[in-house]
Design a protein around this motif. Structure first.
Motif: not given
Ligand code: HAM
Length: 422
Positions: A88-112
């Motif tokens: 998501s960071f790469i696809e949304n080009k956050m390296y160029g258009n977001h305040t750096i550092p990008v500090k993301a948090w997430y929550y959700g189901p994972m499957f193994r």
């Protein structure tokens, strides 16, 4: 009877209440740390995880839920969150258009697709963070402080923080060579998977669940002895910042983690209470300075962690941690007959919209059973709507504890409740 799929579970009742409390606390903590909420899809191109998590990891070789959709695309249910957030960071080009550092948090189901056991599920929930665009050791320390502070806020005491470093690419390569040299004479004594790992990625041997207790693994070279100067300095500074935040930790030189993307700092927090069980790793993470590039983005540093919610809930139960949960409701409304149901429904909605936890009798119970139900729901007030109340707009409201009864004008009911509740 159709049953839930193996390795999954349902949430309801007290567990659900406790879980929601923990989730709210996580949200509040992330607000204070000034992290941004991310949500990525539950399924992604299989390639993302193969390249992101690592072709030689157990997760990718044995545990992913892979499927083809009707358009013949190769998709995978996400086994973890990091690769998706990097995508998501790469696809949304956050390296160029977001305040750096990008500090993301997430929550959700994972499957193994793992062998289910206590603390190990096939669908499980992770809370995690990823920080992009800083190689400063202060970020490593901040990331480690997040789970530690969450446990502190919750009142969880029996935890232990283990940290280690794998060093930068140069140090990792020196270490890899040392491992090859060390394991070569023992190759036939290792399990079949490890023979394969020896060729593809000898570091993975150290993470083997089959050979875990073997002396060969225990005596293997330590990452810490193969660090170049800058990697040593990075690790020293991480420790310095942890000290400055009063975070206790132990350096565990055997810690390598089960995913391929790490460089420099790796860490895990374990539940260190006796009898907790073998799945005692509450969370884990580390730095990954090459992953963004591996997934076709510009060279960008990353560091993060993820924690399993199920293990956290088990630890909280195990330590009997109490939570300030809402117990009971404010008002229970009893329409005396069919004729008062419309009026009662309107009142119920008004009270709910004004912030009072309110329920109503749907089942045409008699008065005695309705009072029993009010007790069962632990309602503070009981409101009875009969013909008289409906016609006069004067409501009969009873304190369910003291049994005191009041007559209150409809338009003054909210003020009355405000005064008597809280
Ligand atoms: P991980 O160590 O694979 O790391 O998983 C993190 C946490 O998820 C574990 O410590 C555990 O609490 C929980 N967990 C993992 N598998 C299961 C399972 N089958 N059942 C229940 N809980 C489980 C990662 O996933 C990395 N993405 C962490 C990270 C983020 N590293 C950097 N950024």
């Amino acid at each position: 009877m159709i049953q839930k799929a193996k390795g999954t579970y349902d949430v309801f009742g007290e567990y659900g209440k406790r879980l929601l409390y923990v989730e709210e606390l996580i949200e509040g903590l992330m607000e204070k740390y000034n992290y941004e909420y991310f949500r990525t899809p539950i399924f992604e191109s299989s390639n993302l995880f193969h390249r992101g998590v690592g072709e030689t990891t157990d997760i990718v070789t044995k545990e992913t839920y892979d499927f083809k959709d009707r358009g013949n695309r190769d998709l995978t249910l996400r086994p973890e969150g990091t690769a998706s957030i990097v995508r998501s960071f790469i696809e949304n080009k956050m390296y160029g258009n977001h305040t750096i550092p990008v500090k993301a948090w997430y929550y959700g189901p994972m499957f193994r697709y793992e062998r289910p056991q206590s603390g190990r599920f096939r669908e499980f929930y992770q809370f995690g963070v990823e920080v992009f665009g800083t190689d400063d050791p202060i970020a490593d320390a901040e990331v480690i402080s997040i789970p530690v502070n969450l446990y502190k806020l919750l009142g969880l005491k029996g935890i232990k923080v283990n940290i280690n470093t794998l060093g930068d690419s140069e140090s990792r390569e020196m270490y890899r060579q040392a491992l090859i040299k060390y394991f070569e004479p023992y190759i036939n004594e290792l399990c079949e998977d490890c023979k394969e790992r020896f060729i593809k990625n000898p570091l993975r041997i150290l993470d083997c669940k089959v050979d875990a207790k073997s002396e060969i693994l225990k005596n293997a070279p330590k990452t810490i002895d193969y660090l170049n100067e800058s990697s040593k300095k990075h690790f020293e500074e991480v420790k310095k910042y942890l000290d400055s935040m009063h975070i206790e930790y132990e350096v565990n030189t055997n810690l390598v983690r089960g995913l391929d993307y790490y460089t420099h700092t790796v860490f895990e927090v374990e539940a260190s209470v006796e009898g907790f069980g073998s799945q005692n790793v509450l969370c884990g993470g580390g730095r990954y300075d090459n992953l963004v590039e591996t997934l076709d983005g510009p060279k960008t540093s990353g560091v993060g962690f993820a924690m399993g919610l199920e293990r956290l809930m088990t630890a909280l139960d195990y330590e009997k941690v109490e939570m300030p949960l809402i117990n009971g409701i404010d008002c229970y409304i009893i329409p005396m007959s069919e004729n008062e149901k419309e009026y009662a429904t309107h009142l119920c909605m008004e009270l709910r919209l004004n912030g009072f936890i309110t329920d109503i009798d749907y089942n045409n119970r008699n008065l005695k059973n309705n009072f029993k139900n009010a007790d069962r729901l632990n309602s503070r007030f009981v409101i009875i709507i009969g013909e008289e109340e409906k016609n006069s707009n004067i409501i009969t409201i009873k304190n369910n504890d003291t049994k005191e009864e009041y007559k209150v004008k409809y338009e003054e009911l909210i003020d009355f409740l405000d005064e008597h509740i809280n």
